[in-house]
Design an enzyme around this catalytic site. Structure first.
Site, PDB file in Angstrom:
ATOM      1  N   SER A 163       0.841  -1.201   0.000  1.00  0.00           N
ATOM      2  CA  SER A 163       0.000   0.000   0.000  1.00  0.00           C
ATOM      3  C   SER A 163       0.873   1.247   0.000  1.00  0.00           C
ATOM      4  CB  SER A 163      -0.902   0.010   1.237  1.00  0.00           C
ATOM      5  OG  SER A 163      -1.575   1.249   1.367  1.00  0.00           O
ATOM      6  N   TYR A 177      -2.000  -0.890  10.239  1.00  0.00           N
ATOM      7  CA  TYR A 177      -2.076  -1.176   8.802  1.00  0.00           C
ATOM      8  C   TYR A 177      -0.884  -0.582   8.062  1.00  0.00           C
ATOM      9  CZ  TYR A 177      -3.718  -1.271   3.986  1.00  0.00           C
ATOM     10  OH  TYR A 177      -3.803  -1.477   2.630  1.00  0.00           O
TER      11      TYR A 177
END
Length: 279
Positions: A163, A177
């Protein structure tokens, strides 16, 4: 310069592919791309119902094949069962796509300890576990790819779905995350440096905003703001991520190893001072 055939550079027909988290979102987009291009794709996710429904849908696309093997990858024994079942069906695994993941958002004062355990286990530790357990199948694919000295024309591939939040500090509070994705990017480089010698290449696709269950709430509440900050003026599409995965899995990407590709429409590279400039 010797002549070479460019018509087959992106060919993945006949390759065996495993996509975790393949029943929806980015995983489903990637699985569909491989199926449409003639690969034999195994998808796995925690929900057997979702896996079976997606496999049925993708099989209707023709060309390749999609097979469901549901598994809860939070659990080590489920990872082992998944690989055992795959090994009973296939002699080699050409492409492993580590896509399954979890996210958790909360303020820094309220962020729970349980979030770190859940997110880091699935997003990082189980990527290592599954890759480790899949090595016999990946090595078999590498050997079949044809060794020429120290080079492989068709190495086995590990594609990790990272990401942009692991490349830059996000403007929202997803501590576990973003940290897990930054660690995943580095783990992928570790894989590439250690396994590249064996004909197994590892790369990361660091995704920006795409339509997915994980992004659904954010896009619904702040989609216009997000798009306004992306030079490409849009979020990612299935073609974008499937195309990148196909590149990395084909002859076209056979010399790419240890790379992290930001697939974000220029979001990370934008210059805030010129973000809304009129050309």
């Amino acid at each position: 310069m010797s002549q070479f055939d460019t018509s087959s550079l992106f060919n993945v027909a006949g390759k065996v592919v495993l996509v975790t988290g393949g029943s929806r979102g980015i995983g489903k987009m990637i699985a569909a791309g491989f199926v449409k291009n003639g690969a034999k794709v195994y998808i796995s996710s925690r929900s057997a119902k979702d896996c079976e429904a997606t496999a049925k849908e993708l099989n209707a696309l023709g060309s390749g094949q999609c097979i469901s093997i549901p598994a809860d990858l939070q659990k080590v024994d489920e990872v082992e069962r998944l690989v055992k079942e795959l090994s009973s069906k296939e002699k080699a695994l050409h492409v492993l796509v580590n896509n399954a993941g979890a996210a958790w958002g909360a303020t820094i004062d309220d962020y729970p300890d349980a979030a770190w355990t859940k997110v880091l286990t699935l997003n990082l530790q189980r990527v290592f576990t599954l890759t480790q357990k899949s090595l016999p199948l990946l090595r078999a694919a590498a050997d079949a790819g044809g060794r020429r000295g120290a080079a492989y024309n068709d190495p086995a591939r590990i594609i990790n779905i990272g990401s942009v939040e692991g490349l830059g500090v996000p403007n929202h509070e997803t501590y576990a995350y973003s940290a897990s994705k930054a660690a995943l990017h580095h783990l992928s480089r570790n894989f590439g440096g250690r396994l590249g010698w064996e004909g197994i290449h590892s790369n990361t696709i660091a995704c920006g905003p795409f339509e997915s269950k994980m992004m659904a709430h954010t896009l619904k509440t702040a989609g216009d703001v997000i798009v306004s900050e992306i030079p490409a003026h849009r979020i990612g599409t299935p073609e974008d991520v499937a195309g990148t995965a196909l590149f990395l899995a084909s002859r076209a990407g056979a010399y790419v190893n240890g790379a992290t590709i930001a697939l974000d429409g220029g979001h990370l590279a934008r210059m805030p001072i010129a973000a809304h400039a009129k050309l």
